[in-house]
Write an enzyme that holds these catalytic residues in place. Structure first.
Site, PDB file in Angstrom:
ATOM      1  N   ALA A  87       0.124   1.024  10.881  1.00 49.83           N
ATOM      2  CA  ALA A  87      -1.230   1.153  10.289  1.00 49.83           C
ATOM      3  C   ALA A  87      -1.910   2.481  10.608  1.00 49.83           C
ATOM      4  O   ALA A  87      -3.087   2.643  10.334  1.00 49.83           O
ATOM      5  CB  ALA A  87      -2.108  -0.012  10.750  1.00 49.83           C
ATOM      6  N   SER A  88      -1.168   3.441  11.156  1.00 52.58           N
ATOM      7  CA  SER A  88      -1.832   4.710  11.487  1.00 52.58           C
ATOM      8  C   SER A  88      -2.039   5.584  10.255  1.00 52.58           C
ATOM      9  O   SER A  88      -2.828   6.514  10.280  1.00 52.58           O
ATOM     10  CB  SER A  88      -1.055   5.467  12.568  1.00 52.58           C
ATOM     11  OG  SER A  88       0.087   6.056  12.017  1.00 52.58           O
TER      12      SER A  88
ATOM     13  N   TYR B 236      17.636   1.015   1.373  1.00 52.66           N
ATOM     14  CA  TYR B 236      16.207   0.665   1.316  1.00 52.66           C
ATOM     15  C   TYR B 236      15.993  -0.468   0.305  1.00 52.66           C
ATOM     16  O   TYR B 236      15.293  -1.443   0.582  1.00 52.66           O
ATOM     17  CB  TYR B 236      15.398   1.912   0.918  1.00 52.66           C
ATOM     18  CG  TYR B 236      13.904   1.681   0.800  1.00 52.66           C
ATOM     19  CD1 TYR B 236      13.091   1.629   1.939  1.00 52.66           C
ATOM     20  CD2 TYR B 236      13.285   1.512  -0.447  1.00 52.66           C
ATOM     21  CE1 TYR B 236      11.720   1.423   1.826  1.00 52.66           C
ATOM     22  CE2 TYR B 236      11.929   1.311  -0.560  1.00 52.66           C
ATOM     23  CZ  TYR B 236      11.146   1.273   0.578  1.00 52.66           C
ATOM     24  OH  TYR B 236       9.785   1.063   0.462  1.00 52.66           O
TER      25      TYR B 236
ATOM     26  N   ALA C 164      17.234  -3.659   1.788  1.00 51.45           N
ATOM     27  CA  ALA C 164      16.343  -4.128   2.861  1.00 51.45           C
ATOM     28  C   ALA C 164      15.102  -4.788   2.264  1.00 51.45           C
ATOM     29  O   ALA C 164      14.661  -5.843   2.726  1.00 51.45           O
ATOM     30  CB  ALA C 164      15.950  -2.959   3.764  1.00 51.45           C
TER      31      ALA C 164
HETATM   32  P1  NAP Z   1       4.116   5.829   5.548  1.00 52.93           P
HETATM   33  O1  NAP Z   1       2.942   6.619   5.068  1.00 52.93           O
HETATM   34  O2  NAP Z   1       5.401   6.542   5.845  1.00 52.93           O
HETATM   35  O3  NAP Z   1       3.670   4.991   6.846  1.00 52.93           O
HETATM   36  C1  NAP Z   1       4.584   4.174   7.529  1.00 52.93           C
HETATM   37  C2  NAP Z   1       4.072   3.941   8.927  1.00 52.93           C
HETATM   38  O4  NAP Z   1       5.022   3.106   9.640  1.00 52.93           O
HETATM   39  C3  NAP Z   1       3.978   5.247   9.741  1.00 52.93           C
HETATM   40  O5  NAP Z   1       2.789   5.243  10.487  1.00 52.93           O
HETATM   41  C4  NAP Z   1       5.189   5.180  10.635  1.00 52.93           C
HETATM   42  O6  NAP Z   1       5.065   5.920  11.845  1.00 52.93           O
HETATM   43  C5  NAP Z   1       5.271   3.691  10.917  1.00 52.93           C
HETATM   44  N1  NAP Z   1       6.590   3.305  11.431  1.00 52.93           N
HETATM   45  C6  NAP Z   1       7.808   3.747  11.029  1.00 52.93           C
HETATM   46  N2  NAP Z   1       8.771   3.193  11.778  1.00 52.93           N
HETATM   47  C7  NAP Z   1       8.159   2.359  12.666  1.00 52.93           C
HETATM   48  C8  NAP Z   1       8.633   1.515  13.711  1.00 52.93           C
HETATM   49  N3  NAP Z   1       9.940   1.420  14.019  1.00 52.93           N
HETATM   50  N4  NAP Z   1       7.735   0.790  14.412  1.00 52.93           N
HETATM   51  C9  NAP Z   1       6.410   0.895  14.146  1.00 52.93           C
HETATM   52  N5  NAP Z   1       5.900   1.714  13.188  1.00 52.93           N
HETATM   53  C10 NAP Z   1       6.773   2.431  12.457  1.00 52.93           C
HETATM   54  O7  NAP Z   1       4.505   4.682   4.518  1.00 52.93           O
HETATM   55  P2  NAP Z   1       3.638   3.939   3.379  1.00 52.93           P
HETATM   56  O8  NAP Z   1       3.914   4.631   2.100  1.00 52.93           O
HETATM   57  O9  NAP Z   1       2.251   3.718   3.833  1.00 52.93           O
HETATM   58  O10 NAP Z   1       4.438   2.561   3.330  1.00 52.93           O
HETATM   59  C11 NAP Z   1       4.009   1.387   4.008  1.00 52.93           C
HETATM   60  C12 NAP Z   1       4.923   0.236   3.609  1.00 52.93           C
HETATM   61  O11 NAP Z   1       4.906   0.083   2.181  1.00 52.93           O
HETATM   62  C13 NAP Z   1       6.402   0.463   3.988  1.00 52.93           C
HETATM   63  O12 NAP Z   1       6.977  -0.763   4.366  1.00 52.93           O
HETATM   64  C14 NAP Z   1       7.010   0.938   2.675  1.00 52.93           C
HETATM   65  O13 NAP Z   1       8.391   0.701   2.610  1.00 52.93           O
HETATM   66  C15 NAP Z   1       6.222   0.106   1.672  1.00 52.93           C
HETATM   67  N6  NAP Z   1       6.208   0.663   0.318  1.00 52.93           N
HETATM   68  C16 NAP Z   1       5.643   1.868   0.063  1.00 52.93           C
HETATM   69  C17 NAP Z   1       5.650   2.345  -1.251  1.00 52.93           C
HETATM   70  C18 NAP Z   1       5.026   3.657  -1.611  1.00 52.93           C
HETATM   71  O14 NAP Z   1       5.108   4.024  -2.811  1.00 52.93           O
HETATM   72  N7  NAP Z   1       4.400   4.377  -0.707  1.00 52.93           N
HETATM   73  C19 NAP Z   1       6.229   1.593  -2.278  1.00 52.93           C
HETATM   74  C20 NAP Z   1       6.808   0.369  -1.970  1.00 52.93           C
HETATM   75  C21 NAP Z   1       6.788  -0.100  -0.665  1.00 52.93           C
HETATM   76  P3  NAP Z   1       5.385   7.519  11.845  1.00 52.93           P
HETATM   77  O15 NAP Z   1       4.095   8.175  11.504  1.00 52.93           O
HETATM   78  O16 NAP Z   1       5.858   7.807  13.240  1.00 52.93           O
HETATM   79  O17 NAP Z   1       6.449   7.759  10.831  1.00 52.93           O
END
Ligand code: NAP
Length: 248
Positions: free
Chosen positions: A19-20, A161, A164
């Site tokens: 959530a950061s 991905y 998963a």
């Molecule tokens: P993001 O901006 O990359 O944020 C992901 C967050 O998860 C980051 O803060 C990351 O930390 C943290 N993280 C990664 N590995 C972790 C671990 N092992 N333990 C705890 N925290 C961890 O991604 P987002 O786009 O917001 O995506 C959020 C979710 O939505 C994900 O599950 C993604 O697969 C899903 N999603 C996203 C999209 C899209 O279009 N963006 C589409 C479909 C699904 P770091 O800062 O250290 O990397």
């Protein structure tokens, strides 16, 4: 009859992984504004701390903690931290995830394992640890963030991905069946193309029937609905939030 306060999440203790930033950060902000007590759990503690500050500066309640969702000891620390702070856990949003864009023929086993491990096994490990606490209270809601990739095959992401995230949809149903007898609802939200760091440089708004990419707030609203009492009769479901990409 629908009561007016059905969207109130006052005092609901909510752990949100990853959530950061991105989607998780938007979920944290929206739920906090509706009264939830937020635990920002992320592998990036500095980023999580900044998010905590942002929410508390607005006058809402949030704390941050470090977690690596593939490490059971780290998950237990997150759970204990939350219980010490608030005494219960009402909601879990399994949002943390990583993706890649590697071609089928190029994927190395280490990459495959990492992507499956974080996105699928991490979701399972956090759910397993936290559903135990929810069972004690005979109440809880879990929302898993899946992906359109898991439903249609990745457009611009690797097969690991995609697999998963398809697994996350199946896992959601397993946990929904398991949790139902204890008053616990488990659902998924499946985002399409959302503007975050994860998708930078891979966006294509013209491909989306609604004509724009999604925002993290678009996903946060669906999560909010699934955590609110309005969705009390919904479990094992996947809500598609993709601007029409699934029917395209
Ligand atoms: P993001 O901006 O990359 O944020 C992901 C967050 O998860 C980051 O803060 C990351 O930390 C943290 N993280 C990664 N590995 C972790 C671990 N092992 N333990 C705890 N925290 C961890 O991604 P987002 O786009 O917001 O995506 C959020 C979710 O939505 C994900 O599950 C993604 O697969 C899903 N999603 C996203 C999209 C899209 O279009 N963006 C589409 C479909 C699904 P770091 O800062 O250290 O990397």
């Amino acid at each position: 009859m629908i009561e007016v306060n059905k969207m109130d999440l006052s005092n609901r203790v909510t752990i949100i992984t990853g959530a950061s930033r991105g989607i998780g950060a938007a979920i944290a902000q929206l739920l906090a504004r509706h009264g939830a007590f937020i635990v920002i759990a992320d592998i990036n503690l500095i980023g999580a701390g900044k998010m905590e500050q942002k929410i508390t500066n607005e006058g809402y309640i949030a704390v941050c903690t470090e977690v690596d969702i593939v490490n059971e000891a780290s998950i237990n620390k997150m759970v204990n931290f939350t219980l010490e702070k608030y005494g219960k856990i009402d909601f879990l949003v399994n949002n943390a995830g990583v993706n890649n864009n590697t071609d089928i023929n190029e994927i190395k086993i280490e990459e495959w394992n990492k992507i499956i491990n974080i996105n699928l096994r991490g979701t399972h490990l956090c759910s397993k640890a936290i559903i135990k606490e929810m069972i004690k209270n005979k109440f809880g809601k879990i929302v898993n963030i899946a992906s359109l990739a898991g439903q249609i095959g990745g457009l611009k992401v690797g097969p690991d991905y995609t697999a998963a995230k398809a697994g996350v949809i199946g896992l959601t149903k397993s946990y929904a069946r398991y949790g139902a007898k204890y008053g616990i609802n488990v659902n998924a939200v499946s985002p399409g193309f959302i503007e975050t760091d994860m998708t930078k440089g891979r966006d294509d708004p013209k491909s989306v029937p609604i004509g724009r990419l999604g925002t993290p707030e678009d996903i946060a609203r669906a999560v909010y609905f699934l955590l609110s009492p309005l969705s009390d009769y919904i479990t094992g479901a996947t809500i598609d939030v993709n601007g029409g990409l699934l029917m395209r």
